[in-house]
Write a protein that holds these residues in place. Structure first.
Motif, PDB file in Angstrom:
ATOM      1  N   ALA A 165       0.827  -1.206   0.000  1.00  9.73           N
ATOM      2  CA  ALA A 165       0.000   0.000   0.000  1.00  9.73           C
ATOM      3  C   ALA A 165       0.861   1.256   0.000  1.00  9.73           C
ATOM      4  N   ILE A 166       2.003   1.211   0.703  1.00  9.31           N
ATOM      5  CA  ILE A 166       2.928   2.345   0.709  1.00  9.31           C
ATOM      6  C   ILE A 166       3.441   2.600  -0.703  1.00  9.31           C
ATOM      7  N   GLN A 167       3.738   1.531  -1.420  1.00  9.48           N
ATOM      8  CA  GLN A 167       4.227   1.668  -2.800  1.00  9.48           C
ATOM      9  C   GLN A 167       3.153   2.272  -3.691  1.00  9.48           C
ATOM     10  N   GLU A 168       1.912   1.876  -3.465  1.00 13.79           N
ATOM     11  CA  GLU A 168       0.807   2.407  -4.261  1.00 13.79           C
ATOM     12  C   GLU A 168       0.591   3.892  -4.013  1.00 13.79           C
ATOM     13  N   LYS A 169       1.055   4.395  -2.855  1.00 15.73           N
ATOM     14  CA  LYS A 169       0.959   5.813  -2.542  1.00 15.73           C
ATOM     15  C   LYS A 169       2.024   6.638  -3.248  1.00 15.73           C
ATOM     16  N   GLY A 170       2.959   5.947  -3.878  1.00 24.04           N
ATOM     17  CA  GLY A 170       3.987   6.673  -4.632  1.00 24.04           C
ATOM     18  C   GLY A 170       5.385   6.559  -4.065  1.00 24.04           C
ATOM     19  N   ILE A 171       5.545   5.819  -2.949  1.00 21.62           N
ATOM     20  CA  ILE A 171       6.884   5.628  -2.381  1.00 21.62           C
ATOM     21  C   ILE A 171       7.376   4.248  -2.770  1.00 21.62           C
ATOM     22  N   ALA A 172       8.329   4.210  -3.695  1.00 18.62           N
ATOM     23  CA  ALA A 172       8.959   2.941  -4.052  1.00 18.62           C
ATOM     24  C   ALA A 172      10.122   2.760  -3.084  1.00 18.62           C
ATOM     25  N   MET A 173       9.896   1.963  -2.049  1.00 17.29           N
ATOM     26  CA  MET A 173      10.861   1.843  -0.973  1.00 17.29           C
ATOM     27  C   MET A 173      11.586   0.512  -1.028  1.00 17.29           C
ATOM     28  N   SER A 174      12.898   0.555  -0.826  1.00 22.53           N
ATOM     29  CA  SER A 174      13.700  -0.658  -0.710  1.00 22.53           C
ATOM     30  C   SER A 174      14.283  -0.722   0.687  1.00 22.53           C
TER      31      SER A 174
ATOM     32  N   LYS B 146      17.779  -2.729  -7.922  1.00 21.74           N
ATOM     33  CA  LYS B 146      17.200  -2.993  -9.248  1.00 21.74           C
ATOM     34  C   LYS B 146      15.703  -2.694  -9.283  1.00 21.74           C
ATOM     35  N   ALA B 147      15.068  -2.653  -8.117  1.00 17.93           N
ATOM     36  CA  ALA B 147      13.628  -2.376  -8.061  1.00 17.93           C
ATOM     37  C   ALA B 147      13.304  -0.910  -8.345  1.00 17.93           C
ATOM     38  N   GLY B 148      14.335  -0.055  -8.429  1.00 13.50           N
ATOM     39  CA  GLY B 148      14.121   1.354  -8.747  1.00 13.50           C
ATOM     40  C   GLY B 148      13.454   2.148  -7.653  1.00 13.50           C
ATOM     41  N   PRO B 149      13.995   2.149  -6.442  1.00 14.13           N
ATOM     42  CA  PRO B 149      13.351   2.849  -5.329  1.00 14.13           C
ATOM     43  C   PRO B 149      13.555   4.356  -5.388  1.00 14.13           C
ATOM     44  N   ASN B 150      12.694   5.108  -4.673  1.00 17.62           N
ATOM     45  CA  ASN B 150      12.984   6.525  -4.452  1.00 17.62           C
ATOM     46  C   ASN B 150      13.358   6.789  -2.998  1.00 17.62           C
ATOM     47  N   VAL B 151      13.188   5.767  -2.147  1.00 11.59           N
ATOM     48  CA  VAL B 151      13.681   5.797  -0.776  1.00 11.59           C
ATOM     49  C   VAL B 151      14.364   4.464  -0.485  1.00 11.59           C
ATOM     50  N   ILE B 152      15.578   4.521   0.021  1.00 11.18           N
ATOM     51  CA  ILE B 152      16.304   3.309   0.408  1.00 11.18           C
ATOM     52  C   ILE B 152      16.565   3.371   1.906  1.00 11.18           C
TER      53      ILE B 152
END
Length: 527
Positions: free
Chosen positions: A328-337, A416-422
């Motif tokens: 759900a966090i990813q669906e909000k726009g945060i691609a997090m790794s 490789k997942a292309g996060p915007n927050v690591i």
């Protein structure tokens, strides 16, 4: 008269399929000395020691103990010969107590469990300067406590030759000092110790001699007093290497994630993080420093959506994402790794191949009932090539890889997942110098592309060189946020122990965010 060694390994060769782990390696260990074993990840250090401890059997070569040829076919054989090994990955039974994990290796079972057994474990731990509760179950222990238990277990068995594989990777500075004091006392009593570590400052501090392996082959053995870190690095890698860490300057962007009054409990129900405030900004590496157990683990897991949050908010584009699942966090726009400290326990599935571990990140996105293993294999091969993972193939189970190569697979998959927050906890733990700098470069490349990085580390020198800012925790509370290039190890150390509190100072805030939402965050250095 020829010198009689505590252990001598002659012409040791070991292969796994097409991979030659050790090729005609010679190594000797004197009585009453500490020998450091150095080499890049995949150079064969752990494999060589696994043969000495009875886990593997050499294909060729000879092992001698106290001048006598021996055959070591199992850990029990090694134990009878007075050889014990503390492994990088823990060999503990989670549902057992500390005492049970120790006693089951030396005592026969019985119907009655005596109080005496706990007392003996406690006394032995106290004798060597360790702090551990013999009754505490392993499943409730922090990583540092598990490492301490592994060391105590080998000491309790009475080994005269002790092998330590990355023993300080999960220990605090204070615990490392205690361990080294123990090792020096054991050395004085005639114990022989082999320590595998990638921390060159520790090598220079604790060892008498240093043996170097490179790509499975023996390079040389030198007296520690006659060498230096730069020379050791060149022997390990085979070429000169720049030991400076880059810190590219990136134009500040708005925060990707703002943490407000965050409160988190640990597994035992105690408060681990207490009303913490800070933000993660794109194009910036924010370090988190603190003594082990001060809440870093819980903080990372909560931000990644893996741990319940008692109170507070995590704000992304005005929305509070507390309570949302990682999906759900990813669906909000945060691609997090998230790169956890327990790489095999939480990060990867050890019995699965590199390919299948790659698929774990996005298998739910597959269309239809079948998973596209072809795409997963291609991704695995790209990571293997890019990060120089030493492995027979992409289908090799990750548990068969060295610790450093396991970490490369985990980091490679998450990047490789292309996060915007690591969110990363100890990403170079167990990695050699060359691999560590490769990881620093990867994180810097992510930073330059606008990714926000939360970096939990243990080496303050590295954090001060790599990070833009450092948030310091003490007992779950923020002692301040300082600019890395305007602080010192002494100041950070005082904050980590609670002797210096800069949490009431406030110098900088991201544009568009009210000051009162970030109270408790100190940006020292913007005066």
């Amino acid at each position: 008269m020829a010198e009689s060694f505590a252990v001598e390994m002659r012409g040791i060769t070991k292969t796994f399929g097409s991979v030659v782990a050790n090729n005609k390696v010679d190594l000797n260990l004197r009585r009453g000395e500490i020998l450091a074993l150095l080499g890049e990840n995949g150079s064969g250090k752990t494999t060589l020691m696994n043969m000495l401890s009875g886990i593997y059997k050499p294909d060729k070569g000879e092992i001698m103990v106290d001048g006598t040829p021996v055959s070591i076919n199992s850990p029990e054989d090694a134990k009878r010969l007075g050889i014990g090994m503390v492994h990088q990955h823990f060999k503990l039974v989670d549902v057992f107590s500390a005492a049970d994990n120790i006693w089951m290796g030396v005592e026969k079972g019985g119907a009655i469990l005596k109080q005496e057994r706990y007392d003996r474990i406690g006394e032995m731990a106290k004798k060597f300067g360790f702090d551990i509760d013999p009754r505490k179950k392993v499943c409730n222990m922090a990583v540092s406590e598990k490492q301490t238990l592994e060391i105590i277990k080998v000491l309790y068995y009475g080994a005269k030759v002790i092998i330590l594989d990355e023993p300080t990777a999960v220990l605090t500075v204070q615990e490392i000092d205690k361990l080294f004091a123990v090792l020096r006392r054991m050395k004085e009593q005639g114990h022989s110790i082999i320590i595998i570590t990638h921390k060159l400052n520790e090598v220079m501090d604790i060892s008498d001699r240093v043996a170097i392996l490179r790509k499975g082959e023996y390079i040389t053995t030198v007296n520690t007093a006659e060498t230096n870190e730069q020379e050791l690095t060149e022997w390990m890698v085979g070429r000169k290497i720049d030991l400076n860490i880059d810190r590219p300057v990136v134009e500040h962007t708005r925060p990707l994630l703002e943490i407000r009054d965050l409160t988190i409990k640990n597994d035992e129900g105690a408060v681990a993080i207490d009303k913490v405030n800070f933000y993660i900004r794109g194009g910036e590496i924010l370090g988190v420093a603190g003594i082990a157990g001060c809440g870093q683990k819980e903080l990372c897991e909560a931000i990644a959506g893996l741990r319940p949050i008692v109170g507070g908010q995590m704000i992304h584009k005005g929305d509070n994402i507390v309570g949302l699942s990682p999906k759900a966090i990813q669906e909000k726009g945060i691609a997090m790794s998230f790169i956890p400290e327990d790489r095999l326990g939480m990060g990867l599935a050890p019995s699965m191949s590199i390919t299948d571990n790659m698929l774990l990140k996005n298998y739910s996105e597959s269309k239809g009932p079948f998973v596209d293993r072809k795409a997963g294999r291609a991704a695995a091969e790209q990571v293997i090539e890019a990060l120089e993972v030493v492995t027979p193939s992409a289908e090799t189970p990750v548990r068969r890889l060295s610790g450093g190569n396991v970490q490369k697979v985990l980091l490679g998959r998450e990047i490789k997942a292309g996060p915007n927050v690591i969110v990363t906890a100890y990403p170079v733990r167990g990695l050699d110098i060359n691999s560590s700098y490769a990881i620093y470069n990867i994180l810097n490349e992510q930073k330059k592309s606008g990714v926000g990085v939360l970096f939990v580390g243990e080496d303050l020198d590295v954090m001060m060189a790599l990070c833009d800012k450092i948030l310091v925790l003490c007992h779950g509370r923020v002692m301040g946020v300082v600019h890395a290039h305007k602080t010192s190890k002494e100041e950070l150390g005082l904050m980590m122990t609670g002797a210096l509190d800069l949490s009431n100072r406030y110098e900088d805030k991201p544009a568009g965010i009210a000051k009162d939402t970030l109270m408790g965050e100190t940006e020292k250095g913007d005066e």
